[in-house]
Design a protein around this motif. Structure first.
Motif, PDB file in Angstrom:
ATOM      1  N   ARG A 141      -2.184  44.643  39.688  1.00  0.00           N
ATOM      2  CA  ARG A 141      -2.119  44.710  38.071  1.00  0.00           C
ATOM      3  C   ARG A 141      -2.021  46.092  37.451  1.00  0.00           C
ATOM      4  N   ARG A 142      -2.893  46.851  37.836  1.00  0.00           N
ATOM      5  CA  ARG A 142      -2.900  48.249  37.565  1.00  0.00           C
ATOM      6  C   ARG A 142      -1.626  48.701  37.915  1.00  0.00           C
ATOM      7  N   CYS A 143      -1.573  48.615  39.399  1.00  0.00           N
ATOM      8  CA  CYS A 143       0.192  49.354  39.411  1.00  0.00           C
ATOM      9  C   CYS A 143       1.101  48.944  38.829  1.00  0.00           C
ATOM     10  N   ARG A 144       1.173  47.477  38.461  1.00  0.00           N
ATOM     11  CA  ARG A 144       2.314  47.006  37.415  1.00  0.00           C
ATOM     12  C   ARG A 144       2.467  47.679  36.296  1.00  0.00           C
ATOM     13  N   ARG A 145       1.246  47.549  35.487  1.00  0.00           N
ATOM     14  CA  ARG A 145       0.982  48.378  34.233  1.00  0.00           C
ATOM     15  C   ARG A 145       1.461  49.752  34.204  1.00  0.00           C
ATOM     16  N   PHE A 146       1.139  50.638  35.409  1.00  0.00           N
ATOM     17  CA  PHE A 146       1.669  51.982  35.369  1.00  0.00           C
ATOM     18  C   PHE A 146       3.107  52.116  35.638  1.00  0.00           C
ATOM     19  N   VAL A 147       3.603  51.241  36.274  1.00  0.00           N
ATOM     20  CA  VAL A 147       5.159  51.416  36.529  1.00  0.00           C
ATOM     21  C   VAL A 147       5.776  50.927  35.172  1.00  0.00           C
ATOM     22  N   ASN A 148       5.303  49.793  34.559  1.00  0.00           N
ATOM     23  CA  ASN A 148       6.052  49.556  33.230  1.00  0.00           C
ATOM     24  C   ASN A 148       5.668  50.649  32.258  1.00  0.00           C
ATOM     25  N   LEU A 149       4.583  51.224  32.255  1.00  0.00           N
ATOM     26  CA  LEU A 149       4.305  52.593  31.345  1.00  0.00           C
ATOM     27  C   LEU A 149       5.423  53.544  31.272  1.00  0.00           C
ATOM     28  N   MET A 150       5.549  53.922  32.561  1.00  0.00           N
ATOM     29  CA  MET A 150       6.507  55.121  32.990  1.00  0.00           C
ATOM     30  C   MET A 150       7.776  54.422  32.577  1.00  0.00           C
ATOM     31  N   LEU A 151       8.354  53.188  32.864  1.00  0.00           N
ATOM     32  CA  LEU A 151       9.693  52.705  32.641  1.00  0.00           C
ATOM     33  C   LEU A 151       9.815  52.897  31.162  1.00  0.00           C
ATOM     34  N   ASP A 152       8.689  52.300  30.312  1.00  0.00           N
ATOM     35  CA  ASP A 152       8.649  52.364  28.652  1.00  0.00           C
ATOM     36  C   ASP A 152       8.848  53.939  28.246  1.00  0.00           C
ATOM     37  N   ALA A 153       8.394  54.810  29.186  1.00  0.00           N
ATOM     38  CA  ALA A 153       8.505  56.289  28.585  1.00  0.00           C
ATOM     39  C   ALA A 153       9.522  57.019  29.170  1.00  0.00           C
ATOM     40  N   GLY A 154      10.570  56.213  29.848  1.00  0.00           N
ATOM     41  CA  GLY A 154      12.044  56.898  30.235  1.00  0.00           C
ATOM     42  C   GLY A 154      11.910  57.596  31.470  1.00  0.00           C
ATOM     43  N   LEU A 155      10.613  57.666  32.209  1.00  0.00           N
ATOM     44  CA  LEU A 155      10.275  58.534  33.329  1.00  0.00           C
ATOM     45  C   LEU A 155      10.772  57.886  34.573  1.00  0.00           C
ATOM     46  N   LEU A 156      11.101  56.551  34.474  1.00  0.00           N
ATOM     47  CA  LEU A 156      11.236  55.567  35.742  1.00  0.00           C
ATOM     48  C   LEU A 156      12.631  54.726  35.431  1.00  0.00           C
ATOM     49  N   THR A 157      13.453  54.449  36.113  1.00  0.00           N
ATOM     50  CA  THR A 157      14.382  53.554  36.117  1.00  0.00           C
ATOM     51  C   THR A 157      14.318  52.627  37.101  1.00  0.00           C
ATOM     52  N   THR A 158      14.849  51.616  36.955  1.00  0.00           N
ATOM     53  CA  THR A 158      14.903  50.272  37.993  1.00  0.00           C
ATOM     54  C   THR A 158      16.386  50.342  38.575  1.00  0.00           C
ATOM     55  N   ILE A 159      16.426  50.547  39.886  1.00  0.00           N
ATOM     56  CA  ILE A 159      17.645  50.675  40.508  1.00  0.00           C
ATOM     57  C   ILE A 159      17.797  49.253  41.228  1.00  0.00           C
ATOM     58  N   ALA A 160      16.866  48.405  41.568  1.00  0.00           N
ATOM     59  CA  ALA A 160      16.911  47.207  42.212  1.00  0.00           C
ATOM     60  C   ALA A 160      15.510  46.641  41.940  1.00  0.00           C
ATOM     61  N   LYS A 161      15.519  45.258  42.558  1.00  0.00           N
ATOM     62  CA  LYS A 161      14.146  44.570  42.300  1.00  0.00           C
ATOM     63  C   LYS A 161      13.041  45.393  43.011  1.00  0.00           C
ATOM     64  N   ASP A 162      12.053  45.782  41.987  1.00  0.00           N
ATOM     65  CA  ASP A 162      10.956  46.476  42.654  1.00  0.00           C
ATOM     66  C   ASP A 162      11.071  47.677  43.193  1.00  0.00           C
ATOM     67  N   VAL A 163      12.484  48.268  43.101  1.00  0.00           N
ATOM     68  CA  VAL A 163      12.666  49.721  43.459  1.00  0.00           C
ATOM     69  C   VAL A 163      12.985  50.551  42.126  1.00  0.00           C
ATOM     70  N   TYR A 164      12.339  51.679  42.122  1.00  0.00           N
ATOM     71  CA  TYR A 164      12.302  52.629  41.053  1.00  0.00           C
ATOM     72  C   TYR A 164      12.785  53.943  41.445  1.00  0.00           C
ATOM     73  N   GLN A 165      13.261  54.681  40.476  1.00  0.00           N
ATOM     74  CA  GLN A 165      13.999  55.891  40.706  1.00  0.00           C
ATOM     75  C   GLN A 165      13.602  56.923  39.550  1.00  0.00           C
ATOM     76  N   GLN A 166      13.099  57.935  39.598  1.00  0.00           N
ATOM     77  CA  GLN A 166      12.755  59.035  38.750  1.00  0.00           C
ATOM     78  C   GLN A 166      14.158  59.397  37.978  1.00  0.00           C
ATOM     79  N   THR A 167      13.888  59.408  36.747  1.00  0.00           N
ATOM     80  CA  THR A 167      14.885  60.008  35.769  1.00  0.00           C
ATOM     81  C   THR A 167      15.093  61.468  35.578  1.00  0.00           C
ATOM     82  N   LEU A 168      16.129  61.832  35.186  1.00  0.00           N
ATOM     83  CA  LEU A 168      16.340  63.256  35.052  1.00  0.00           C
ATOM     84  C   LEU A 168      15.373  63.720  33.884  1.00  0.00           C
ATOM     85  N   LEU A 169      14.850  62.964  32.952  1.00  0.00           N
ATOM     86  CA  LEU A 169      13.767  63.310  31.938  1.00  0.00           C
ATOM     87  C   LEU A 169      12.408  63.677  32.517  1.00  0.00           C
TER      88      LEU A 169
END
Length: 270
Positions: free
Chosen positions: A192-220
């Motif tokens: 649950r903590r890991c999910r919260r962290f990932v969602n926080l990073m997505l909301d901040a524009g620091l990660l983007t989703t490229i496939a189900k449960d696969v994340y990529q760093q953004t240029l930002l």
């Protein structure tokens, strides 16, 4: 650009922090296209006005085109609104209050416990997108390589906390309430903590989703990491001991542990 247009640009950037004139995903909405058009047509005076406005918010307004960042779509340009942590407290995008509220598992959990979870997960995620890819935090152009699968992230987190439980770093890890929360945390809580962290990073524009449960760093993210790494983040990344977690948690929560650490280092040098 009239005042209404300026307001639309500022509001969008504060909310999303990234504007792509040619999104890598090939998808964009009407609002992003409208803001991108306004940004591309702004005059030098309008650009300076935006720079000054965001600087007052401790934010840096920058842009890159595909000549500077080959990973961008050909002819594309990206505008970023990055946090300027070196000039004061972080912006509200990832302020301590936002981080702590998001990471908190239960209402009576202390701010230091919630912040400690974020710090550990943040440093583990940096390890995945940099060390695992053979990248340095100073590298900006290779940001598309910064990918990780959620299951790999979760496994790395569990391995990290199992090391703490087994006492591998007992000489460095303080036996206080913060670290005891890791010892008693269940696998379900960790996920649950890991999910919260990932969602926080997505909301901040620091990660983007490229496939189900696969994340990529953004240029930002790459830009902010490079900027802050060269201004002091390097001490966290290169310190292999638990001291970096204490120091980072102290900065997030506004406690004075940094003073204790400085005194310990000074004593060691005598």
């Amino acid at each position: 650009m009239g005042m209404e247009d300026m307001g639309q640009v500022v509001a969008y950037l504060l909310r999303h922090r990234i504007v792509e004139t040619r999104p890598a995903s090939g998808r964009s909405n009407d609002e992003e296209r409208a803001v991108a058009k306004l940004l591309l047509s702004m005059t030098p005076d309008e650009r300076r006005s935006l720079d000054r406005m965001f600087l007052g918010m401790r934010l840096v307004f920058v842009d890159f085109d595909w000549d500077a960042i080959p990973a961008l779509p050909k002819g594309g340009r990206v505008f970023l609104l990055a946090r300027d942590i070196g000039k004061g407290e972080p912006s509200s995008v990832l302020s301590p209050e936002v981080v702590i509220e998001t990471m908190r598992e239960k209402g009576n959990e202390s701010a230091r416990e919630a912040a400690a979870w974020f710090v550990h997960l943040w440093l583990i995620h940096l390890d995945l997108i940099y060390t695992n890819q053979g990248r340095s935090p100073s590298e900006l152009q290779t940001y598309p390589k910064g990918m990780f699968d959620f299951d790999v992230f979760l496994a790395r987190v569990r391995e990290h906390f199992e090391d703490l439980r087994q006492g591998l770093d007992r000489n460095e890890v303080p036996a206080d309430a913060v670290f005891k929360t890791f010892e008693k945390a269940s696998h379900a809580e960790g996920e649950r903590r890991c999910r919260r962290f990932v969602n926080l990073m997505l909301d901040a524009g620091l990660l983007t989703t490229i496939a189900k449960d696969v994340y990529q760093q953004t240029l930002l993210s790459a830009y902010e990491t490079k900027r802050n790494y060269e201004r002091g983040l390097q001490h966290f990344v290169t310190d292999a001991g638990a001291k970096k977690y204490l120091l980072a948690t102290s900065i997030l929560t506004g406690t004075d542990n940094t003073i204790d650490i400085d005194m310990e280092e000074q004593a060691a040098c005598r």
